[in-house]
Every structure is written in structure tokens, then in C-alpha cells.
Design a protein around this motif. Structure first.
Motif, PDB file in Angstrom:
ATOM      1  N   CYS A  10       0.872  -1.168   0.000  1.00 53.69           N
ATOM      2  CA  CYS A  10       0.000   0.000   0.000  1.00 53.69           C
ATOM      3  C   CYS A  10       0.908   1.216   0.000  1.00 53.69           C
ATOM      4  O   CYS A  10       1.771   1.359   0.874  1.00 53.69           O
ATOM      5  N   GLN A  11       0.723   2.113  -0.955  1.00 54.22           N
ATOM      6  CA  GLN A  11       1.588   3.288  -1.053  1.00 54.22           C
ATOM      7  C   GLN A  11       1.231   4.323   0.016  1.00 54.22           C
ATOM      8  O   GLN A  11       1.929   5.296   0.195  1.00 54.22           O
ATOM      9  N   ASN A  12       0.129   4.126   0.663  1.00 49.84           N
ATOM     10  CA  ASN A  12      -0.266   5.080   1.690  1.00 49.84           C
ATOM     11  C   ASN A  12       0.288   4.705   3.052  1.00 49.84           C
ATOM     12  O   ASN A  12       0.873   5.543   3.732  1.00 49.84           O
ATOM     13  N   CYS A  13       0.116   3.445   3.455  1.00 55.78           N
ATOM     14  CA  CYS A  13       0.532   3.105   4.812  1.00 55.78           C
ATOM     15  C   CYS A  13       1.661   2.085   4.853  1.00 55.78           C
ATOM     16  O   CYS A  13       2.234   1.843   5.903  1.00 55.78           O
ATOM     17  N   GLY A  14       1.982   1.480   3.711  1.00 57.80           N
ATOM     18  CA  GLY A  14       3.110   0.561   3.697  1.00 57.80           C
ATOM     19  C   GLY A  14       2.756  -0.872   4.013  1.00 57.80           C
ATOM     20  O   GLY A  14       3.637  -1.719   4.090  1.00 57.80           O
ATOM     21  N   ALA A  15       1.467  -1.173   4.177  1.00 59.52           N
ATOM     22  CA  ALA A  15       1.078  -2.559   4.473  1.00 59.52           C
ATOM     23  C   ALA A  15       1.431  -3.456   3.292  1.00 59.52           C
ATOM     24  O   ALA A  15       1.400  -3.021   2.147  1.00 59.52           O
ATOM     25  N   GLN A  16       1.773  -4.696   3.594  1.00 57.32           N
ATOM     26  CA  GLN A  16       2.199  -5.624   2.541  1.00 57.32           C
ATOM     27  C   GLN A  16       1.138  -6.692   2.327  1.00 57.32           C
ATOM     28  O   GLN A  16       0.533  -7.177   3.292  1.00 57.32           O
ATOM     29  N   PHE A  17       0.893  -7.036   1.055  1.00 61.41           N
ATOM     30  CA  PHE A  17      -0.099  -8.060   0.733  1.00 61.41           C
ATOM     31  C   PHE A  17       0.504  -9.091  -0.200  1.00 61.41           C
ATOM     32  O   PHE A  17       1.414  -8.786  -0.956  1.00 61.41           O
ATOM     33  N   ALA A  18      -0.046 -10.288  -0.170  1.00 66.03           N
ATOM     34  CA  ALA A  18       0.447 -11.333  -1.046  1.00 66.03           C
ATOM     35  C   ALA A  18      -0.157 -11.199  -2.433  1.00 66.03           C
ATOM     36  O   ALA A  18       0.422 -11.606  -3.424  1.00 66.03           O
ATOM     37  N   LYS A  19      -1.379 -10.655  -2.506  1.00 69.54           N
ATOM     38  CA  LYS A  19      -1.979 -10.438  -3.830  1.00 69.54           C
ATOM     39  C   LYS A  19      -2.643  -9.062  -3.866  1.00 69.54           C
ATOM     40  O   LYS A  19      -2.858  -8.435  -2.831  1.00 69.54           O
ATOM     41  N   TRP A  20      -2.950  -8.672  -5.093  1.00 64.69           N
ATOM     42  CA  TRP A  20      -3.496  -7.329  -5.259  1.00 64.69           C
ATOM     43  C   TRP A  20      -4.890  -7.222  -4.647  1.00 64.69           C
ATOM     44  O   TRP A  20      -5.706  -8.142  -4.752  1.00 64.69           O
ATOM     45  N   VAL A  21      -5.148  -6.117  -3.986  1.00 64.46           N
ATOM     46  CA  VAL A  21      -6.498  -5.862  -3.482  1.00 64.46           C
ATOM     47  C   VAL A  21      -6.866  -4.425  -3.839  1.00 64.46           C
ATOM     48  O   VAL A  21      -5.999  -3.573  -4.000  1.00 64.46           O
ATOM     49  N   GLY A  22      -8.136  -4.177  -3.985  1.00 62.59           N
ATOM     50  CA  GLY A  22      -8.570  -2.829  -4.368  1.00 62.59           C
ATOM     51  C   GLY A  22      -8.520  -1.870  -3.202  1.00 62.59           C
ATOM     52  O   GLY A  22      -8.176  -0.708  -3.346  1.00 62.59           O
ATOM     53  N   GLN A  23      -8.812  -2.364  -2.022  1.00 57.91           N
ATOM     54  CA  GLN A  23      -8.802  -1.501  -0.846  1.00 57.91           C
ATOM     55  C   GLN A  23      -7.809  -2.054   0.160  1.00 57.91           C
ATOM     56  O   GLN A  23      -7.810  -3.248   0.449  1.00 57.91           O
ATOM     57  N   CYS A  24      -6.984  -1.176   0.675  1.00 56.09           N
ATOM     58  CA  CYS A  24      -6.019  -1.602   1.681  1.00 56.09           C
ATOM     59  C   CYS A  24      -6.772  -1.914   2.964  1.00 56.09           C
ATOM     60  O   CYS A  24      -7.508  -1.074   3.469  1.00 56.09           O
ATOM     61  N   SER A  25      -6.594  -3.124   3.485  1.00 46.59           N
ATOM     62  CA  SER A  25      -7.369  -3.488   4.668  1.00 46.59           C
ATOM     63  C   SER A  25      -6.819  -2.814   5.909  1.00 46.59           C
ATOM     64  O   SER A  25      -7.457  -2.790   6.946  1.00 46.59           O
ATOM     65  N   SER A  26      -5.639  -2.230   5.804  1.00 46.02           N
ATOM     66  CA  SER A  26      -5.048  -1.619   6.980  1.00 46.02           C
ATOM     67  C   SER A  26      -5.425  -0.151   7.125  1.00 46.02           C
ATOM     68  O   SER A  26      -5.806   0.298   8.192  1.00 46.02           O
ATOM     69  N   CYS A  27      -5.343   0.624   6.021  1.00 45.37           N
ATOM     70  CA  CYS A  27      -5.675   2.045   6.152  1.00 45.37           C
ATOM     71  C   CYS A  27      -6.961   2.405   5.419  1.00 45.37           C
ATOM     72  O   CYS A  27      -7.369   3.558   5.409  1.00 45.37           O
ATOM     73  N   LYS A  28      -7.594   1.426   4.783  1.00 43.99           N
ATOM     74  CA  LYS A  28      -8.899   1.606   4.123  1.00 43.99           C
ATOM     75  C   LYS A  28      -8.874   2.549   2.927  1.00 43.99           C
ATOM     76  O   LYS A  28      -9.892   3.066   2.515  1.00 43.99           O
ATOM     77  N   GLN A  29      -7.698   2.800   2.368  1.00 45.37           N
ATOM     78  CA  GLN A  29      -7.623   3.630   1.175  1.00 45.37           C
ATOM     79  C   GLN A  29      -7.859   2.757  -0.052  1.00 45.37           C
ATOM     80  O   GLN A  29      -7.450   1.598  -0.081  1.00 45.37           O
ATOM     81  N   TRP A  30      -8.473   3.337  -1.064  1.00 45.45           N
ATOM     82  CA  TRP A  30      -8.727   2.597  -2.300  1.00 45.45           C
ATOM     83  C   TRP A  30      -7.614   2.833  -3.287  1.00 45.45           C
ATOM     84  O   TRP A  30      -7.067   3.932  -3.374  1.00 45.45           O
ATOM     85  N   ASN A  31      -7.321   1.834  -4.080  1.00 43.53           N
ATOM     86  CA  ASN A  31      -6.395   1.959  -5.196  1.00 43.53           C
ATOM     87  C   ASN A  31      -5.002   2.417  -4.825  1.00 43.53           C
ATOM     88  O   ASN A  31      -4.380   3.192  -5.517  1.00 43.53           O
ATOM     89  N   THR A  32      -4.522   2.020  -3.674  1.00 44.47           N
ATOM     90  CA  THR A  32      -3.184   2.443  -3.284  1.00 44.47           C
ATOM     91  C   THR A  32      -2.210   1.269  -3.329  1.00 44.47           C
ATOM     92  O   THR A  32      -1.028   1.448  -3.109  1.00 44.47           O
ATOM     93  N   VAL A  33      -2.716   0.063  -3.605  1.00 45.55           N
ATOM     94  CA  VAL A  33      -1.843  -1.116  -3.546  1.00 45.55           C
ATOM     95  C   VAL A  33      -1.201  -1.358  -4.910  1.00 45.55           C
ATOM     96  O   VAL A  33      -1.895  -1.414  -5.923  1.00 45.55           O
TER      97      VAL A  33
END
Ligand code: TYD
Ligand code: MG
Length: 453
Positions: A10-33
């Protein structure tokens, strides 16, 4: 060849994911991953040569650790030293954040040019010529500052080994990139990796490193929050670009207090330290115009007298406007409600505007009483007597509450030629003697009576 490994950040909070998601589950921003390459290679230390002998740290009893006083590096900038807690600690990483154009590069270049130490100033944003032009504008009396335009950390460390600087300045962390990671400069994994390399360098060579960091539009330092966790000190350079004053605050400091504050003034030829902030922040108009009041605040260890201006006018529309610069609007609304309830002022049909002069912002609660005095003065159109200042918090019941370091505030007001100060009756005043007339008040009604009665 090593397999390229990718991950999603996530470019907003830096959370890491194994696959692409539309909404970051950590900071709830859309389209930042976004997908970034995290190439895990065996990598050597910042110093490519030294890989074989590695000293291993042993645990020591706390009493066994030598406590030779760390010699701090004097930056020759009184305000900067104060905010750091007495100078730069060897081997520390300091991050300086601020809006674009606020003067971060100017502040650091100016410091680099003032020091007698060998400084390496690495810029990824400006060319050597541009930095030279800037250096010519500001006071320049050293030949010990090396300028390097480079963005690749491996090249920077090569130059560091050649120059052996005593202080390294990096402008800015978002422009750096390392060979070990393939994503673009400024991306989360690049920032994290470059910072880690710089930390390693700083700790192993005991050289202090100063980093410039950009901030995003909501005021956070761009990049992952982890950046702030990694460095030792986070400083913020702030101010209103339309005013000349700039404030340096520390948001995190492993080696000192975070309550300290440095004030600078921006001139055509660089930044100047403001050593007598109270004098410059108060205009001579106070005491002649209605709606201004002076508050004796304390920022960090330093007393600061500031001017508060209020404008109360009849509301044109149904819902009255409340606006405040440099002061929390919620707190203003609360103070207005207290005035309405406890002092019977019909402010509900009035627009209230509040301004702290000089473009600075204050969160010392001791400013409350001055805010109230300024509002009342504007409402009644009666100026507050010249030479009066205030230092007290106001509670919800309309009570005037004590504030800390009241003696220091009184002394500062006295030094600046004030004659009267309003403080809470509950405040314990340790001073034996003061030339100021102390008005001890316990309720808002007392203040109204004293001022306009
Ligand atoms: P700068 O240090 O480039 O800001 P940052 O690195 O934070 O983006 O400062 C740029 C501003 O400072 C620019 O608007 C011009 C002003 N300035 C002065 O007023 N006087 C000076 O001597 C210098 C060098 C800059
Ligand atoms: Mg800059």
C-alpha cells in the motif's frame, strides 16, 4: 539467477499483501496497492569489503556499559541544536520533513556551509550548479562541504568511502534507490531498503546522517510509517509559506525532549535564527485595537509571548461561522460555549474569527484565557489595556485553571515590559518578587469584571 519475488504494498501506509487488493485493509484507502519487486539477494554491508570479520555483540550488564558522555556534534545553529536536545548524536539518523518549498534544503545546506567539519551533501533533486547558486545566496564561509548529485545508494557509499565525511546529508530519501530492489525510487520498498542501508552505515561508521523527507498532502512524511520508526529523530519544518517565520519541531527524539521548538525567519539570503521570538511575534498595535490579547505561552522549555486576534461580527447567514488559524477550531467552539453559558454572552448569532499572528500554531492550553479575552474585547469593541497578558486554561465550568511553569511565563512577560498578568488563583507562584501586577482570577466572570467592568 535468483527468482524475482514480488509483493504488493500500500503506497499510503506501507502494508504488505500477497496479492493485489482494491482496498487496503489496513488504512482503508482505495487503489493504493501496487506491485513491487522485492528481490532478495545475499547482500553485503554498506561497506562492500568488510564481510568476513563480523564482530558479534555480547550482552552486557547495564552497569558494565560505559557511560562516557556522548559528545554531541554542535551544528552551529542554536535553534537546531536545541530541538535536537543539544546537537547531533554520532551515528544517529535524523529525518527532516516538511512541505515542498518550506526551506528544508536551505536549512541543511546553510548548516553544512557553517560547519568546520567535513560534510557530504548528497542531492538527488538539484544539480551541483543549482546548489552552488543557492549556496551563493546564503552566508558561506567554509570549504569543507562536498556536494554530490547522486541517487544510487551504492554510488553514494563509494563516494562516502572516498571523502570520509563527518556528517552526511541526503536530500531527499524519496529520490534514493538501491540496486537490491527493483521498484521505482520513492516506492515503499525502496524507501525502506535505502533507509536500512543508511542506518547500517550510520551505526557502523558512527557518522550522523540527516535525511530530508517529503510530506504528503495530509501532512505525514511520505512513505511508510515504518520510516519514522526506523530513524532516531523525526523533525518537522513547518510554517506558512506566506509568512517569514518557520518552525522546527521534533516529533520523535530518542535523545532528547520532543517539546522543544526552533524558530527561524526566512530572508532573501537564507534562514536566520530568531532568538527573541516574543519580541517579534507581538505587534505594537496591541493595547490600542480591540480584539487583540497577548498570551504568555511556553513551547518546550521556552516561554513565548504571542498575540491573539479575534474578530466578532454579526452573522449574515443562519449558521454563524467560526474559523481559526493556528488554533484548534473545536477548542474555539468549546470556549465560545463556555462564554455563552457562564458569562451570558450571546455569541450564537455572531461570526467569530481567530488568528494567531506570525502564522504559528500553538497547543499550549494556557492560551485559552487570552483567546477569551480577545473575543470579549472584539465583541465589546473595547481594547484591552496595554501591558496586559494572560496565562491560564479555561475549563468547561468557566473556571480558570492553573498552568505549568507559571514563574517562567511571569519572568518573560516582565522582561518584555508587561505590567499585568492574569493567572489562575489556584496557581502556586514560587517567585518571591515580581514587578508585574498579578491578577489572580478563578472564574470567567472575574475576568470580565476586571477587564471591562
Ligand atoms: P527550499 O529549501 O528549496 O525548500 P524545500 O527544500 O523545503 O523544498 O526553499 C525554497 C524557498 O525558500 C523558495 O520559495 C525560496 C526561499 N528562499 C529564500 O527566501 N531565501 C533563500 O536564501 C533561499 C535559498 C530560499
Ligand atoms: Mg529541497
Amino acid at each position: 539467477m535468483a527468482k524475482t519475488k514480488t509483493a504488493y504494498f500500500c503506497q499510503n501506509c506501507g502494508a504488505q499483501f500477497a496479492k493485489w487488493v482494491g482496498q487496503c485493509s489496513s488504512c482503508k484507502q482505495w487503489n493504493t496497492v501496487v506491485e513491487e519487486v522485492v528481490q532478495k539477494e545475499t547482500k553485503s554491508s554498506w561497506k562492500q569489503t568488510d564481510t568476513s570479520v563480523k564482530r558479534t555483540a555480547k550482552p552486557l550488564r547495564i552497569s558494565e556499559i560505559s557511560n562516557d558522555k556522548e559528545v554531541r556534534l554542535n551544528t552551529k545553529d542554536g535553534e537546531f541544536n536545541r530541538v535536537l536536545g543539544g546537537g547531533l548524536v554520532p551515528g544517529s539518523l535524523t529525518l527532516l520533513g516538511g512541505e515542498p518549498g518550506i526551506g528544508k534544503s536551505t536549512l541543511l545546506l546553510q548548516m553544512a556551509l557553517k560547519l568546520d567539519l567535513k560534510v557530504l551533501y548528497v542531492s538527488g533533486e538539484e544539480s551541483q550548479k543549482q546548489i552552488k547558486m543557492r549556496a551563493e545566496r546564503i552566508e558561506n564561509n567554509t570549504d569543507n562541504c562536498y556536494i554530490l548529485t547522486e541517487t544510487k545508494t551504492q554510488h553514494i557509499f563509494k563516494q562516502v568511502a572516498a571523502v570520509t565525511p563527518e556528517l552526511v546529508i541526503i536530500d531527499s530519501i524519496q529520490t534514493l534507490h538501491t540496486d537490491y530492489i527493483e521498484s521505482a525510487a520513492g516506492s515503499i520498498s525502496q524507501i525502506r531498503e535505502c533507509t536500512a542501508e543508511l542506518i547500517k552505515f550510520a551505526k557502523e561508521s558512527n557518522t550522523p546522517v540527516l535525511l530530508v523527507g517529503h510530506i504528503t498532502k495530509d501532512g505525514n512524511i511520505a512513505g511508510p510509517k515504518i520510516l519514522e520508526h526506523m530513524v532516531d529523530t523525526v523533525l518537522q519544518f513547518e510554517g506558512d509559506r506566506n509568512y517569514v517565520y518557520r518552525i522546527l519541531r521534533s516529533l520523535k527524539n530518542r535523545f532528547g525532549s520532543t517539546a522543544e521548538l526552533g524558530i527561524y525567519e526566512m530572508f532573501g539570503n537564507g534562514l536566520r535564527e530568531v532568538t527573541n521570538p516574543s519580541e517579534v511575534l507581538i505587534s505594537n498595535a496591541a493595547g490600542e485595537l480591540s480584539g487583540t490579547a497577548i498570551s504568555a505561552t511556553v513551547e518546550g522549555m521556552r516561554p513565548l509571548l504571542i498575540e491573539i486576534q479575534a474578530l466578532v461580527s454579526s452573522a449574515v447567514y443562519g449558521t454563524p461561522q467560526r474559523s481559526a488559524t493556528g488554533f484548534n477550531v473545536k477548542r474555539l467552539n468549546m470556549l465560545l460555549a463556555v462564554l455563552e453559558k457562564r458569562a451570558g454572552f450571546k455569541l450564537a448569532a455572531k461570526d467569530v474569527f481567530l488568528n494567531i499572528t506570525g502564522g504559528i500554531s500553538v497547543d499550549d492550553p494556557a492560551i485559552d484565557l487570552a483567546v477569551i479575552a480577545a473575543i470579549l474585547s472584539s465583541n465589546a469593541d473595547i481594547p484591552i489595556e496595554k501591558g496586559t497578558c494572560f496565562a491560564a486554561e479555561v475549563g468547561l465550568a468557566g473556571e480558570i485553571r492553573p498552568v505549568q511553569r507559571v514563574d517562567q511565563r511571569i519572568l518573560e512577560a516582565e522582561k518584555l515590559g508587561f505590567s499585568t498578568i492574569y493567572v489562575s488563583k489556584a496557581n502556586k507562584i514560587g517567585l518571591k518578587h515580581t514587578n508585574l501586577e498579578l491578577k489572580l482570577v478563578s472564574k470567567i466572570e472575574d475576568v470580565v469584571g476586571e477587564l471591562f467592568g
